[in-house]
Design a protein around this motif. Structure first.
Motif, PDB file in Angstrom:
ATOM      1  N   GLU A  80       0.926  -1.001   0.075  1.00 17.14           N
ATOM      2  CA  GLU A  80      -0.088  -0.015   0.121  1.00 17.14           C
ATOM      3  C   GLU A  80       0.443   1.179   0.312  1.00 17.14           C
ATOM      4  N   GLY A  81       0.311   2.320  -0.592  1.00 18.83           N
ATOM      5  CA  GLY A  81       0.966   3.627  -0.531  1.00 18.83           C
ATOM      6  C   GLY A  81       0.348   4.672  -1.042  1.00 18.83           C
ATOM      7  N   THR A  82       0.697   5.677  -0.563  1.00 18.70           N
ATOM      8  CA  THR A  82      -0.483   7.098  -0.391  1.00 18.70           C
ATOM      9  C   THR A  82       0.535   7.715  -1.336  1.00 18.70           C
ATOM     10  N   THR A  83      -0.428   8.767  -1.755  1.00 21.06           N
ATOM     11  CA  THR A  83       0.172   9.858  -2.998  1.00 21.06           C
ATOM     12  C   THR A  83       0.957  11.325  -1.655  1.00 21.06           C
ATOM     13  N   ASP A  84       1.461  12.123  -2.036  1.00 21.33           N
ATOM     14  CA  ASP A  84       2.227  13.394  -1.601  1.00 21.33           C
ATOM     15  C   ASP A  84       1.189  14.914  -1.996  1.00 21.33           C
ATOM     16  N   GLU A  85       1.531  15.658  -1.786  1.00 20.41           N
ATOM     17  CA  GLU A  85       0.723  17.235  -1.630  1.00 20.41           C
ATOM     18  C   GLU A  85       0.138  16.793  -3.251  1.00 20.41           C
ATOM     19  N   GLU A  86       1.374  16.363  -3.824  1.00 21.12           N
ATOM     20  CA  GLU A  86       0.920  16.717  -5.289  1.00 21.12           C
ATOM     21  C   GLU A  86       0.582  15.630  -6.629  1.00 21.12           C
ATOM     22  N   GLY A  87       0.320  14.941  -5.404  1.00 20.02           N
ATOM     23  CA  GLY A  87      -0.998  13.422  -5.854  1.00 20.02           C
ATOM     24  C   GLY A  87       0.078  12.352  -6.528  1.00 20.02           C
ATOM     25  N   PHE A  88       2.137  12.010  -6.230  1.00 21.72           N
ATOM     26  CA  PHE A  88       2.247  11.371  -6.856  1.00 21.72           C
ATOM     27  C   PHE A  88       2.823  10.478  -5.873  1.00 21.72           C
ATOM     28  N   LEU A  89       2.532   9.180  -6.383  1.00 19.92           N
ATOM     29  CA  LEU A  89       2.653   8.305  -5.079  1.00 19.92           C
ATOM     30  C   LEU A  89       4.753   7.351  -6.276  1.00 19.92           C
ATOM     31  N   GLU A  90       4.879   7.804  -5.533  1.00 18.12           N
ATOM     32  CA  GLU A  90       6.779   6.644  -5.574  1.00 18.12           C
ATOM     33  C   GLU A  90       7.169   5.769  -4.907  1.00 18.12           C
ATOM     34  N   LEU A  91       6.289   4.148  -4.816  1.00 14.91           N
ATOM     35  CA  LEU A  91       6.691   3.091  -4.072  1.00 14.91           C
ATOM     36  C   LEU A  91       7.474   1.839  -4.531  1.00 14.91           C
ATOM     37  N   TRP A  92       8.438   2.118  -3.281  1.00 18.78           N
ATOM     38  CA  TRP A  92       9.811   1.363  -3.762  1.00 18.78           C
ATOM     39  C   TRP A  92       9.488   0.240  -3.122  1.00 18.78           C
ATOM     40  N   VAL A  93       9.071  -0.865  -3.528  1.00 25.11           N
ATOM     41  CA  VAL A  93       9.303  -2.258  -3.317  1.00 25.11           C
ATOM     42  C   VAL A  93      10.645  -3.231  -4.008  1.00 25.11           C
ATOM     43  N   SER A  94      10.347  -5.015  -3.090  1.00 22.31           N
ATOM     44  CA  SER A  94      11.302  -5.797  -3.636  1.00 22.31           C
ATOM     45  C   SER A  94      10.309  -6.702  -4.441  1.00 22.31           C
ATOM     46  N   PRO A  95      10.441  -7.217  -5.896  1.00 23.38           N
ATOM     47  CA  PRO A  95      10.176  -7.538  -6.987  1.00 23.38           C
ATOM     48  C   PRO A  95       9.823  -9.455  -6.396  1.00 23.38           C
ATOM     49  N   PRO A  96       9.406  -9.578  -7.137  1.00 22.34           N
ATOM     50  CA  PRO A  96       9.104 -10.795  -7.039  1.00 22.34           C
ATOM     51  C   PRO A  96      10.392 -11.905  -7.166  1.00 22.34           C
ATOM     52  N   GLU A  97      10.333 -13.234  -6.817  1.00 21.03           N
ATOM     53  CA  GLU A  97      11.595 -13.575  -7.334  1.00 21.03           C
ATOM     54  C   GLU A  97      10.890 -14.647  -7.942  1.00 21.03           C
ATOM     55  N   GLY A  98      12.091 -14.471  -8.896  1.00 16.62           N
ATOM     56  CA  GLY A  98      12.630 -15.099 -10.732  1.00 16.62           C
ATOM     57  C   GLY A  98      11.912 -14.587 -11.786  1.00 16.62           C
ATOM     58  N   LEU A  99      12.087 -13.087 -11.592  1.00 21.06           N
ATOM     59  CA  LEU A  99      11.675 -12.478 -12.515  1.00 21.06           C
ATOM     60  C   LEU A  99      12.520 -12.033 -13.518  1.00 21.06           C
ATOM     61  N   LYS A 100      12.269 -12.413 -14.955  1.00 19.40           N
ATOM     62  CA  LYS A 100      13.286 -12.451 -15.957  1.00 19.40           C
ATOM     63  C   LYS A 100      13.217 -10.921 -16.295  1.00 19.40           C
ATOM     64  N   SER A 101      13.840  -9.726 -16.938  1.00 20.64           N
ATOM     65  CA  SER A 101      14.331  -8.948 -17.601  1.00 20.64           C
ATOM     66  C   SER A 101      12.893  -8.430 -18.660  1.00 20.64           C
ATOM     67  N   GLY A 102      12.858  -7.232 -18.820  1.00 19.72           N
ATOM     68  CA  GLY A 102      11.846  -6.524 -19.283  1.00 19.72           C
ATOM     69  C   GLY A 102      10.406  -6.169 -18.445  1.00 19.72           C
ATOM     70  N   TRP A 103       9.267  -5.685 -19.746  1.00 21.05           N
ATOM     71  CA  TRP A 103       8.743  -4.582 -18.530  1.00 21.05           C
ATOM     72  C   TRP A 103       7.378  -5.197 -18.230  1.00 21.05           C
ATOM     73  N   HIS A 104       7.363  -5.736 -16.567  1.00 24.79           N
ATOM     74  CA  HIS A 104       6.253  -6.081 -15.789  1.00 24.79           C
ATOM     75  C   HIS A 104       5.182  -5.526 -15.663  1.00 24.79           C
ATOM     76  N   ALA A 108      16.192  -4.519 -15.108  1.00 20.32           N
ATOM     77  CA  ALA A 108      16.981  -4.072 -15.659  1.00 20.32           C
ATOM     78  C   ALA A 108      17.782  -5.806 -16.032  1.00 20.32           C
ATOM     79  N   GLY A 109      17.949  -6.930 -16.712  1.00 20.53           N
ATOM     80  CA  GLY A 109      18.462  -8.466 -15.695  1.00 20.53           C
ATOM     81  C   GLY A 109      20.295  -7.893 -15.989  1.00 20.53           C
ATOM     82  N   SER A 110      20.489  -9.237 -16.025  1.00 20.19           N
ATOM     83  CA  SER A 110      22.269  -9.168 -15.941  1.00 20.19           C
ATOM     84  C   SER A 110      22.354  -9.128 -17.785  1.00 20.19           C
ATOM     85  N   GLU A 111      21.407  -9.897 -18.809  1.00 13.09           N
ATOM     86  CA  GLU A 111      22.395  -9.766 -19.828  1.00 13.09           C
ATOM     87  C   GLU A 111      22.339  -8.282 -20.234  1.00 13.09           C
ATOM     88  N   ALA A 112      22.248  -7.023 -20.013  1.00 11.62           N
ATOM     89  CA  ALA A 112      22.155  -6.094 -20.527  1.00 11.62           C
ATOM     90  C   ALA A 112      23.747  -5.900 -20.164  1.00 11.62           C
TER      91      ALA A 112
END
Length: 386
Positions: free
Chosen positions: A103-127, A151-155
């Motif tokens: 869960e996250g909350t927007t700041d006073e300008e309405g922006f959400l910036e949420l830093w997370v630990s992605p699920p394990e085993g992800l391939k590089s690219g868009w998710h 960004a994956g290890s092949e980059a």
């Protein structure tokens, strides 16, 4: 250069504007006059270890889609709606990525910036990450999918590119032309520099042809133009990447914080700090302060910058001497800076350094020729009466 803190008058103006907009929206909502909250997803980025999910919550102004805007007036109205946004602060959202939930909350300008630990085993690219608005409660379910680039290890390296007069011809050094470009034209009628799509795709593929090198775009354009710029990249088949733009509104730090184009340094530092294992190629133009900012980055991140490409565009008298000194400084710091008049020159240099495949240079040259012919046709049509 250190930034001066905002004075009491600026802070007071921010609070007045913030509370007036916030309470005004709440009142209109109670009266049934406000537009429903809208989640505007932004492209996030990261690694297998950490990633940022980005979005903004705004009052929906119902900007007409581009295929329904056929006149200059329609374009102007759409641009006005993009700029005259009503941000929704302290909105609560839930992000779902696979089986993970945050869960996250927007700041006073309405922006959400949420830093997370992605699920394990992800391939590089868009998710895709699902975002759902929890409060203020929408009429119905407000859900969107926001893309996150991993960004994956092949980059082999990353690419950071300016947009204005580096990717898109905007004439940003000319105030009147820039105003016309930003407010009264559609992305469908604007053109990229010749061959940019093929060159950036070659960089994205890298020497191996499958490196999936991440590309980031930085600009002094406001976040209000996010959709406009993202549509432009897609229309012209320029590789997608996170857009790192600027808040032009009044904030606690002042009006349009960042000190001119200085906000780009903050954004670039963030990218290099997150993707700390990758070297980078930086691309900009001679008309603004890109070379100065990139020199700072080369010095702050020794050994991390393969090359700085600066496109020659219109600039003030004496700029050549400044750029020559900056190039010397960059070489002394262990990197290199190349001034280029066209995209093919940059592609040939990149191939000679082993960053792209030589066969891609011919592709860049072909695209540059096609784009030049298309621009010639459009210029001819613009000159014709009626």
């Amino acid at each position: 250069m250190s930034r001066k803190p905002p004075n009491a008058l600026v802070r007071l103006a921010f609070h007045v504007e913030h509370y007036a907009e916030s309470w005004g929206w709440r009142l209109r909502r109670k009266l049934g006059l406000a537009g429903r909250p809208r989640i505007l997803p932004y492209r996030g980025y990261g690694t297998a270890g950490q990633a940022v999910i980005k979005a903004r919550v705004l009052e929906n102004r119902h900007v007409r889609p581009p295929w329904k805007r056929h006149t200059l007036l329609g374009s102007a109205i759409a641009s006005w709606k993009r700029y005259m946004t009503v941000e929704i602060p302290h909105a609560r959202l839930v992000a779902r990525w696979g089986e993970h939930r945050w869960e996250g909350t927007t700041d006073e300008e309405g922006f959400l910036e949420l830093w997370v630990s992605p699920p394990e085993g992800l391939k590089s690219g868009w998710h895709d990450v699902e975002l759902e608005l929890l409060s203020p409660s929408p009429k119905g379910v407000e859900r969107v999918r926001t893309p996150v680039l991993v960004a994956g290890s092949e980059a082999e390296y990353g690419i950071i590119s300016d947009i204005d007069d580096t990717v898109i011809v905007t004439n940003v050094t000319n105030f009147l032309k820039r105003t016309w470009t930003l407010f009264l034209t559609e992305h469908r009628t604007r053109l990229p520099f010749e061959g940019v799509d093929a060159f950036y795709e070659a960089l994205h593929q890298g020497k191996s042809g499958s490196a999936n090198n991440p590309i980031f775009y930085v600009s002094s354009s406001p976040w209000n133009l996010y959709e406009h710029l993202d549509e432009f990249l897609g229309l012209h088949r320029i590789p997608a990447g996170p857009l790192l733009l600027r808040d032009w509104g009044l904030s606690r730090q002042g009006f349009a914080p960042g000190g001119g184009h200085g906000h780009k340094l903050e954004k670039i530092r963030g990218v290099l700090g997150t993707l700390e294992s990758l070297p980078f190629i930086l691309i900009g133009d001679s008309g603004q302060e890109d070379a100065e900012h990139y020199r700072t980055i080369v010095r702050e991140f020794p050994g991390r910058i393969h090359c700085v490409y600066i496109r020659n565009v219109w600039h003030r008298s004496g700029r050549e001497r400044e750029l020559a000194r900056i190039a010397e400084d960059i070489r002394a710091a262990g990197s290199q800076m190349l001034m280029v008049d066209d995209t093919v020159t940059a592609a040939r240099h990149a191939a000679s350094q082993g960053w792209i495949r030589w066969r891609e240079v011919a592709e860049v040259q072909a695209h540059q020729q096609q784009d030049a012919e298309a621009r010639s046709v459009l210029d001819k049509l613009d000159r014709e009466p009626g």
